[in-house]
Structure formats: C-alpha cells, structure tokens
Motif scaffolding. Structure first.
Motif, PDB file in Angstrom:
ATOM      1  N   ASP A 491      33.157  32.444 -23.497  1.00  0.00           N
ATOM      2  CA  ASP A 491      32.745  32.976 -22.199  1.00  0.00           C
ATOM      3  C   ASP A 491      32.220  34.116 -22.433  1.00  0.00           C
ATOM      4  O   ASP A 491      31.113  34.668 -21.893  1.00  0.00           O
ATOM      5  CB  ASP A 491      34.016  32.866 -21.122  1.00  0.00           C
ATOM      6  CG  ASP A 491      35.021  33.882 -21.442  1.00  0.00           C
ATOM      7  OD1 ASP A 491      35.358  33.968 -22.771  1.00  0.00           O
ATOM      8  OD2 ASP A 491      35.997  34.309 -20.892  1.00  0.00           O
ATOM      9  N   ARG A 495      36.036  41.235 -24.510  1.00  0.00           N
ATOM     10  CA  ARG A 495      37.313  41.765 -24.205  1.00  0.00           C
ATOM     11  C   ARG A 495      38.476  40.781 -24.392  1.00  0.00           C
ATOM     12  O   ARG A 495      38.502  39.997 -25.392  1.00  0.00           O
ATOM     13  CB  ARG A 495      37.190  41.598 -22.644  1.00  0.00           C
ATOM     14  CG  ARG A 495      37.134  40.293 -21.899  1.00  0.00           C
ATOM     15  CD  ARG A 495      37.028  40.216 -20.242  1.00  0.00           C
ATOM     16  NE  ARG A 495      37.089  38.877 -19.952  1.00  0.00           N
ATOM     17  CZ  ARG A 495      36.364  38.653 -18.705  1.00  0.00           C
ATOM     18  NH1 ARG A 495      35.490  39.586 -17.857  1.00  0.00           N
ATOM     19  NH2 ARG A 495      36.199  37.483 -18.474  1.00  0.00           N
ATOM     20  N   TYR A 605      38.183  26.977  -8.739  1.00  0.00           N
ATOM     21  CA  TYR A 605      37.265  28.290  -8.844  1.00  0.00           C
ATOM     22  C   TYR A 605      36.129  28.374  -7.827  1.00  0.00           C
ATOM     23  O   TYR A 605      35.360  29.074  -7.841  1.00  0.00           O
ATOM     24  CB  TYR A 605      36.446  28.197 -10.259  1.00  0.00           C
ATOM     25  CG  TYR A 605      37.724  28.150 -11.327  1.00  0.00           C
ATOM     26  CD1 TYR A 605      38.527  29.239 -11.390  1.00  0.00           C
ATOM     27  CD2 TYR A 605      37.961  27.109 -12.140  1.00  0.00           C
ATOM     28  CE1 TYR A 605      39.418  29.059 -12.411  1.00  0.00           C
ATOM     29  CE2 TYR A 605      38.736  27.036 -13.091  1.00  0.00           C
ATOM     30  CZ  TYR A 605      39.736  28.202 -13.440  1.00  0.00           C
ATOM     31  OH  TYR A 605      40.789  28.023 -14.306  1.00  0.00           O
ATOM     32  N   GLU A 772      28.490  38.763 -16.313  1.00  0.00           N
ATOM     33  CA  GLU A 772      29.516  37.821 -15.697  1.00  0.00           C
ATOM     34  C   GLU A 772      29.210  37.835 -14.231  1.00  0.00           C
ATOM     35  O   GLU A 772      29.618  36.904 -13.580  1.00  0.00           O
ATOM     36  CB  GLU A 772      30.870  38.270 -15.998  1.00  0.00           C
ATOM     37  CG  GLU A 772      31.964  37.316 -15.522  1.00  0.00           C
ATOM     38  CD  GLU A 772      33.295  37.671 -16.058  1.00  0.00           C
ATOM     39  OE1 GLU A 772      33.526  38.961 -16.686  1.00  0.00           O
ATOM     40  OE2 GLU A 772      34.118  36.859 -16.040  1.00  0.00           O
ATOM     41  N   MET A 783      37.253  42.030 -14.352  1.00  0.00           N
ATOM     42  CA  MET A 783      36.421  40.914 -14.875  1.00  0.00           C
ATOM     43  C   MET A 783      35.111  41.234 -14.757  1.00  0.00           C
ATOM     44  O   MET A 783      34.456  40.885 -13.733  1.00  0.00           O
ATOM     45  CB  MET A 783      36.856  39.575 -13.878  1.00  0.00           C
ATOM     46  CG  MET A 783      36.557  38.307 -14.464  1.00  0.00           C
ATOM     47  SD  MET A 783      36.922  36.915 -13.299  1.00  0.00           S
ATOM     48  CE  MET A 783      34.995  36.622 -12.555  1.00  0.00           C
ATOM     49  N   HIS A 788      28.118  37.472 -20.689  1.00  0.00           N
ATOM     50  CA  HIS A 788      28.396  36.121 -20.360  1.00  0.00           C
ATOM     51  C   HIS A 788      27.139  35.282 -19.931  1.00  0.00           C
ATOM     52  O   HIS A 788      26.292  35.802 -19.488  1.00  0.00           O
ATOM     53  CB  HIS A 788      29.191  36.140 -18.902  1.00  0.00           C
ATOM     54  CG  HIS A 788      30.750  36.021 -18.704  1.00  0.00           C
ATOM     55  ND1 HIS A 788      31.609  36.820 -19.444  1.00  0.00           N
ATOM     56  CD2 HIS A 788      31.548  35.123 -18.411  1.00  0.00           C
ATOM     57  CE1 HIS A 788      32.870  36.452 -19.346  1.00  0.00           C
ATOM     58  NE2 HIS A 788      32.894  35.221 -18.855  1.00  0.00           N
TER      59      HIS A 788
HETATM   60  C1  RAM Z   1      36.806  33.859 -16.535  1.00  0.00           C
HETATM   61  C2  RAM Z   1      36.228  33.392 -17.510  1.00  0.00           C
HETATM   62  C3  RAM Z   1      35.160  32.479 -17.573  1.00  0.00           C
HETATM   63  C4  RAM Z   1      35.524  31.703 -16.325  1.00  0.00           C
HETATM   64  C5  RAM Z   1      36.871  31.669 -15.716  1.00  0.00           C
HETATM   65  C6  RAM Z   1      37.122  30.633 -14.587  1.00  0.00           C
HETATM   66  O1  RAM Z   1      38.047  34.761 -16.714  1.00  0.00           O
HETATM   67  O2  RAM Z   1      35.603  34.605 -18.123  1.00  0.00           O
HETATM   68  O3  RAM Z   1      33.849  32.762 -17.662  1.00  0.00           O
HETATM   69  O4  RAM Z   1      35.025  30.266 -16.530  1.00  0.00           O
HETATM   70  O5  RAM Z   1      37.286  33.146 -15.492  1.00  0.00           O
END
Ligand code: RAM
Length: 915
Positions: A491, A495, A605, A772, A783, A788
């Motif tokens: 991913d 970190r 998710y 991300e 996060m 990403h």
């Molecule tokens: C995050 C990860 C990833 C994702 C999940 C659900 O922590 O970095 O990118 O797939 O969550």
C-alpha cells in the motif's frame, strides 16, 4: 520465395519462470531474466516474439527444441523435447511437453517458426534449470539461534542485530559445476570467498513463511576454487522477525528469529559429487557491524565492529558460536519465479541545507523508495544519523507525523581513517527528504546517492502527450508503482504499515501491466492470496496476512479474481485461472453465506477515501458523498459472478457457468428492486459510484441506462463542477465507464483539473508520487501517505487503452488481436505511446495537424489489429499516401460512430484522415 533474413525471433520467454532472451534488433531490458535458475515447475511455458519487415506476418507453424546440453542444442538435438513441426499460430504460453523434468535438470532451448513470409532460422538459444522439486532433495538443515543477545531487545521497537554465519570447506580439482540453493529468513546476503553472490537485494522474497518459503538458486561454478573455500551469510530480519514483535500479537503475525538453509552442490568432471550444507558445523556471531535492522525503524551499522575477512578463508572464528539446529518455519520450499529486487536506478540529491546547528536536510527532488549511499570521513566512533521523510515542515525540518511510529532512522558509526562509504542492506525507506545529524564536516550532494530499490521488472510501456500535466501525472504514477513493489505490491513504503492490501492493486495490477511486465510478480501474489485463504473460504484484506485482517468484505478480496483475470487478459496466462479457480469459487461460495435475499451484506471500507467535505478529514461524514456498502458489495458480487462465468467457460465447467449465471440473474433483479428508484432513475443516494457500478457492471435495465448515465454526467459536471467524487472503488471503473458511453471529454476534464479534488491538484501541490487521500496536503496525518497508488483507479488503463488506443481484444487475449481506438479529446494534440505486449511491440503515435488526424502505428508480427481511425468516411482516410481501403494489408470493415474501422496485420502504418 523464403527470405529468412527478414524474420527474426525475439524474446524466448519462459512465462512461468523468468527467461527473456533477446534476439534480433530490438533491445529489450531483458538480460536479467535470461536463463532462470532453479524454477519450481516441470511444465514451464515458453513464448517467443517474432519480428520482421513487411506487413501481415503471421505464424503458421513452430518447432521447439529443448536439449540437456548446449552442445546438443547447437547440433539441433532436442534430447529433452523435439516438438517437431507443429501447425499452429500460437507463439505464447506453450507448455513444455518433453521428457519429464527432474530436479536440477539444465534445459537449453530454441525455436523456429514458419510464417506467411517464410521459415525463420533457429532463434538464439536460451536456458533454464529446474530447482529442487522434492523435499528429499534437501539435505541441508535449518540453522539459527532462537534468542536475542544482551545488546538486542525484543519489544514493540525491537532491536535485533544481524547474524553472521560462516563455514570453510575443501574442494578438489576438476569442478564441473557448482550450484548453491539459499534461503535466508527474513533477508540474507551470501558470499563465497568474500565475493557477493548475485545482485539481488532484500531477498528472500516475502511470503507467509508457514505456508511457503522461497529459495534462490545460483550457479557459482566460477566462485569455487580448488582447495579451501569460505562460504558466508549475513541474516537480517525482513518480514520474518517482524517489525513489531510482541506488540498486538492478535493482529501481527510473528515467525521467529532469523534462520537459514543452504545447500551447495559440487559436481566434478569425474562424476563425483560433494554437498556442503548448513548444519551444526557452521559458526556464527551476532556481534558484528549491523547492530539492528528493522523495516520500519531503520538500520544501525557500527563500522568499528567490522570483522575484516569474516567471509573469506583464514578468518579466526574461534570465538564465534555454534548455531542451533532450529525448526523449519513450516512453509513448502519453492524456487523463486518472480524477478528479484535490485537497485534499479540512482538519484542525485538536489540540495542539502542547514536547518539548525548540526542538522541538515537533504532534498532528493523525488519521493523515492530505497536507501541512501553515504560517503563520509571522520573519526573512529563518530556517529552520523539519517532520518527519512516524505515532506518537510515550514521551518525546513522533517515532517514525520504521517509515518506514525516508524522511526525510519539509520545510524552509521565511523571506523575512521579515510573515506567510508555505506548504505543499509536489510531495510528500505520511502522518502524525499533526509535529515542528516552529526555529519562530520559539511555534507554536500556529492556525498550522497539515492539508490532506488524495487522488483526489477522489465519496462513495458511509454506514454507521452502534448499535455504537460498529464505527463507529470504519468511520471508520478510510475514512481509510485515501482516504489511499492517489494516482492509483493504494497500500500505504501514509508509509515509503520507497508502492507500488501488487496484492493490497492485491484484494477491497479491491470494499470501497472502497461508500465511494467508484472506477470510473474502478480502470479506470485495470487499464490500469496491463496495461501492466506482460510479452510472455510475466507480471504483476508492483506496477503500475505502479516496483519490478521479477515473482515470478509467483498471488495478487497475481489482483487484475487481481478488479478487472475488481468493475467489472463494481458498475458494469456490461463494457469492463473486454472490454478486458482477452486479457491476463487470457494471464496464466493463462502461470501454467499452472508447474503440476505440476494443482497450481499458484508462490506467494510465502502468507497474508501472519497474526497471529504473538509480539508482535515480522512473519511467523509457526508452521506451524500459516500456510497452504501451493501450496494457496493452486491454489485461486486454480481460483477465477479460474470468473471467466474468466463473463467468457468474457459476451463470447461459448464455446470458452474449455469449456476453462476442463475445466481447472477437473481442478484440483479433484487439489486434493482432494492437500489433503483424508477422515478428519479437513480441508484441509492445518486453518488457517482452508486450509479457507475451497476452501469459499468451491466446491471441496469436497458431502458434506464441513458438516464442513469445522465445522473453520472450531471453529478460530475453540475454538482461537482467537473471534479472527481469517487474513492478507491468507484475510481477503478470511472474513466472507462465515461468513455464507453461517449464521454471521454468528461474523463479528460477530470484528468486535467488542477484544483481540489483531482490528480492534478496533487501534482500542483508538488507531489512526485500519488497520495493516499485526495486532500493529502491537509488531512490528519494518522492516515495520510504521500505514496499510495490506490487512487489511480483505472486512470493508466485509460491512458493506454483510450488516449493512446492500445488495447487487447477481450476474446483474442494477450494482444493476439489488438484494438487500436484512440480518443482524440479536445485539448489533447498528440499522444506518443508504446506497449511491449507478450506478442511484441505495439506503438501508437497520433497528432492533430490542422484538420487532419495523423496516426502512426506498429503492430507486432503474428497479431492483427482492428484500427479505428477518426474520420467522416473511409474515403477520407489515407494510409502511407494511398487510399487506406486499397492500401496493402489494410482492409476496410465499416464506419462506426465517426470512425473508419480497418483490419490490419503486423507492420508499420501511417494513417491520415481529413475531418
Ligand atoms: C489503509 C491502507 C490501505 C487500504 C486500507 C483499507 O490503512 O493503507 O491503503 O487498503 O487502509
């Protein structure tokens, strides 16, 4: 007349292992794949690539020879396999069908083809060798030491020093061949007589070591000499001794202390054999220079603890310890079939600045993944500290909040006495900026070199357009993709996570195949996923399941099927389907148990990471932005049943085809009853993803399709003013979903935006990889990675398949038949792209020239292409100065939506149309 000179055979490829041999004129980056050693299969697949001048070259027959020695092959004796002339146009994924292959067999092979242009000469030879197929082939014993040392600590932030092993042995004269089989868990370095063996780094590749363990095979004939030899290894932690042991054991999988297995086999000219194995006769120490190494926290190297000559003969190891014979980790031993990780390129830093006394911050100019090589001069015992981050704070110091508790710090202790040069070997970092503390003297950019470390995959694609922003987006994507390859797709690389999350590379694996030949990496990942499946069918969200996340949602595990489908579609890898079919089916059957009245209830998710309403948020709280999880799960179930019908058809399972179709039809009915509002013509809350999934997955009733699409158009153009509003799920289908219904212009608009939220926004904010989060510049750091690839969705697929117009036919897969259909959207003046398919090089370069559309294409031998030229009529299209319809090798098929469709065979063409 047969003109042999005009047909060259390029690229003998063993797809299930790693062999590309370049012959002919083209210069593939393929040396590294030549002659794979120690493959773990008795039925490797062979592919070749034909190049030749002229048009319409097609293969009519082939002959393969496989010999047990080079000499026999040269003499055209296929003692292992002589296929004789086989009438067939297949040139990829041909299963070896010769004598059964035993462990250690060396195989040399070549191929010749008969084509429409005549018969070729024999190709250049290539080779492979078979690994140790049976457990009984292994005589070596696992050695290690299942404890820490006084200077080690095993805790949340463990410090475990590297272990150094050595052994001396005598070899007689007349060595014919020496082969070493090596496993070092987690990572190893291997030396013979002081020389490093191989140029791989961060090996052994990561797996769930209780399920499978990968070994490497090296031909070391040249390294062994008559008389006394020394063989030595260094072992690091990698994923074996995990990065956070004894911390959340319910979540993090632990494997134990580092261990190794080594078997060196010597074969003499007189037929005798000698085997040197890892066993209790070795010596080891953990009191060497690598004091600690941990993927999250960094490596500490104390050069004052170096042991000169430790890996050569004559070193005094009297004080070293005897290793323990330890338990195997339980996994099946398999030879490595995917490409190794290597240092693939170097980066020169842009600048080094003093930010406060004793502290400098260096800018690499690029968010990169790998390590830094440092040159330094100083006093014995001085320590230099390097810390890595993706961004800096306003004051110029590092910003590390988004790395969570990863310490990402390397420490080097100087031995003194001259220039020293160092880089870590058992860790890597994801970084653009480096904090340098206590460097003796003033550090300059010349003292450092960034070394980029990732799976060394051949580059398959190139893509350039008239739009600079799009070029930057592409460039950033390539950096992001390669940086996240670490023997598995990650991913993120920086970190305290770095996990192989499935959905991050679902459609991603497909996008990435246009940039890198990722066939073997993803074949390995399918094995990882299968090995992570529970007996009840459950598939985790992370595989290998280093994190124990079996949440039983639909969308993350769906990646298993998506990747298998990608390998079949892009590379013709049918084994990906046959090998995994039973497990994929088992998973779907298992997920069926969570269905209530044909609605899949399990989701975790949602449409992960949609652009949130306020800048600091990670996840949107606005129910109009998010998409109902059950809608997503049910739509996915339906989509996957369609894929499974296709797989079942290909694998000749008619009953399954029927069963899947029946279930799919029930799901579709219930789905529409549940989520479709006949009055508003909307699905659920009318989010783009809510409407897009059913539309793109073909669940929408025929009569409603237009209206549902109109909702998507309105949502993007009116409500979102041309901006993206989807997350990890919706974005995977978005660009193609728009383009398939004639609105490539909307996809283009979203691509070229530079304000929030957009890919261009990231670029404009200085990103050199992908974030991300759409709001990665402002969101909460808990996060918020800057590297990403999951928000790329299907953007790169769209770049290649739609902007460049290079796509494989869905029936004649693997580019056996190519669909050349570019979208010359307003605002885009040219595209230059190429894609090295398994059949050969495909090129598409188009430009708008006044009112003309000028398009150069190349189609590889033994393929055909359907070429869609934007034009008012067929008569308006010229090809190389001739009327296209009568040009050699070009056949007009029909007009279709403003395009003249032609069919062509291999060759180079220049189309010109006046609009
Ligand atoms: C995050 C990860 C990833 C994702 C999940 C659900 O922590 O970095 O990118 O797939 O969550």
């Amino acid at each position: 007349m047969i003109n042999r000179a005009y047909i060259a055979l390029l690229a003998l490829l063993l797809l299930s292992c790693q062999c590309f041999a370049a012959i002919g004129t083209q210069n593939l980056r393929c040396e590294m794949l030549m002659n794979p050693q120690g493959i773990q299969t008795t039925s490797p697949r062979l592919s070749w690539e034909i190049t030749g001048d002229g048009r319409g070259i097609s293969q009519t027959a082939y002959q393969i020879l496989v010999a047990s020695t080079r000499a026999k092959l040269t003499a055209n004796i296929g003692d292992l396999w002589d296929s004789h002339k086989i009438t067939s146009d297949r040139s990829v994924q041909i299963n070896y069908a010769g004598k059964p292959l035993a462990s250690r067999t060396a195989c040399y092979w070549k191929v010749k083809v008969w084509t429409s242009n005549g018969e070729s000469t024999w190709s250049q030879p290539a080779s492979w060798s078979v690994g140790l197929l049976n457990p009984a082939d292994w005589k070596a014993k696992w050695i290690g030491y299942d404890n820490g040392f006084p200077w080690d600590s095993v805790s949340k932030f463990s410090r475990l020093s590297a272990r150094y092993y050595r052994k001396q042995f005598d070899a007689a004269s007349g060595i014919k061949k020496a082969t070493v089989y090596m496993v070092g868990l987690g990572h190893y370095e291997l030396f013979i007589n002081g020389q490093p063996i191989g140029d791989q780094v961060l090996s052994t590749p990561p797996t769930d070591y209780t399920k499978s363990v990968i070994y490497n095979t090296f031909d070391v004939t040249k390294n062994i000499k008559q008389g006394t030899n020394a063989i030595a290894t260094a072992l690091g932690n990698g994923r074996f001794f995990t990065m956070r042991p004894k911390y959340k054991p319910q979540k993090i999988k632990e494997f134990g202390f580092p261990k190794m297995l080594l078997q060196l086999e010597l074969e003499y000219n007189n037929g005798t054999k000698q085997t040197i194995i890892s066993d209790g006769s070795w010596k080891f120490t953990a009191d060497g220079p690598i004091r600690t190494n941990n993927e999250y926290d960094g490596e500490e190297y104390d050069a004052t603890k170096e042991m000169p000559g430790w890996n050569t003969i004559g070193f005094n190891d009297a004080k070293w310890l005897k290793p323990e014979l330890v338990q195997a980790s339980g996994g099946k031993l398999v030879g490595q079939m995917n490409e190794p990780i290597r240092v693939v390129q170097t980066v020169k830093p842009l600048s080094v600045k003093l930010v406060k006394p004793g502290m400098y911050v260096m800018d690499m100019g690029q968010n990169m993944v790998g390590w830094l090589n440092m040159k330094v001069r100083g006093m014995h015992g001085q320590k230099v500290q390097l810390r890595y981050a993706e961004t800096t704070q306003k004051d110029g110091e590092l910003y590390v909040a988004n790395l969570r508790d990863a310490k990402v710090t390397d420490v080097y202790t100087l031995k003194g006495g001259g220039e020293e040069s160092w880089h870590p070997v058992f860790v890597y970092h994801g970084f653009r900026y480096v904090e340098i503390v206590d460097y003796p003297g003033t550090p300059t950019v010349n003292d450092f070199e960034g070394q980029v470390v990732n799976d060394d995959l051949p580059v398959t694609g190139s893509f350039e357009t008239s739009n600079n922003l799009v070029n930057k987006i592409y460039r950033n994507a390539v950096w992001g993709i390669q940086g996240n390859y670490k023997g598995m797709p990650l991913d993120c690389p920086q970190r305290n996570e770095r996990m192989p999350w499935l959905a991050d590379h679902a459609t991603g694996s497909y996008s990435e195949s246009f940039v890198f030949d990722n066939a073997k990496l993803y074949a390995k990942w399918l094995d990882d996923i299968e090995q992570a499946q529970k007996p009840n069918g459950s598939i985790p969200d992370v595989a290998p399941a280093y994190w124990n996340y079996y949440s039983d949602n639909m969308t993350w595990p769906a990646t298993y099927l998506q990747v298998a489908g990608m390998l079949y579609h892009q590379y013709g890898d049918k084994e990906a389907l046959s090998k995994h079919y039973a497990s994929m089916k088992k998973w779907l059957v298992y997920m069926r148990t969570f269905m209530k009245d044909y609605i899949e209830t399990k989701d975790k998710y949602g449409d992960w990471c949609v652009p949130p309403e306020s800048p600091e948020l990670i996840h949107s709280k606005d129910t109009l932005r998010t998409t109902d999880g059950k809608l997503i799960a049910t739509a996915y179930y339906y989509k996957l049943l369609g894929m499974m019908q296709n797989f079942a058809q290909l694998l000749n399972k008619p009953q399954d085809v029927k069963d899947f179709a029946q279930l799919a039809s029930k799901i579709k009915t219930r789905f529409n009853q549940t989520y479709f509002d006949d009055k508003t013509r909307q699905y659920a809350n009318n989010s783009v993803t809510s409407n897009l999934l059913p539309l793109y997955f073909d669940m929408v009733p025929e009569t409603a399709k237009k209206d549902v699409f109109k909702n998507i158009e309105d949502k993007i153009l009116v409500a979102n003013k041309g901006h993206i509003s989807t997350g990890v799920i919706g974005t995977q289908w978005l660009m193609r979903g728009l383009t398939d219904r004639g609105r490539a212009d909307i996809a283009w608009r979203m691509t070229t935006n530079t304000d929030y939220p957009s890919w261009g926004y990231m670029v404009n904010k200085g990103a050199t990889t992908f974030w991300e989060l759409w709001n990665g510049d402002t969101a909460n750091p808990s996060m918020n990675s800057q590297n990403h690839v999951m928000l790329l969705g299907d953007l790169l697929v769209w770049f290649y398949e739609n902007l460049a117009g290079i796509k494989s036919d869905s029936k004649d897969i693997a580019f056996k038949k190519i669909v050349m259909k570019p979208e010359p959207v307003d605002g885009l003046d040219f595209v230059n792209a190429s894609y090295h398919s398994i059949h050969g090089m495909v090129k598409s370069s188009w430009k708008k020239d006044g009112g003309r559309f000028n398009w150069k294409i190349s189609i590889p031998a033994n393929t055909t292409a359907m070429v869609y030229v934007p034009a008012k009529s067929a008569a308006a299209v010229m090809e190389s100065g001739q009327k296209a319809a009568t040009s050699k090798g070009v056949k007009f098929i029909r007009m279709e939506n403003g395009r003249a469709l032609f069919e062509v065979g291999s060759g180079d063409y220049v189309f010109d149309s006046i609009n």
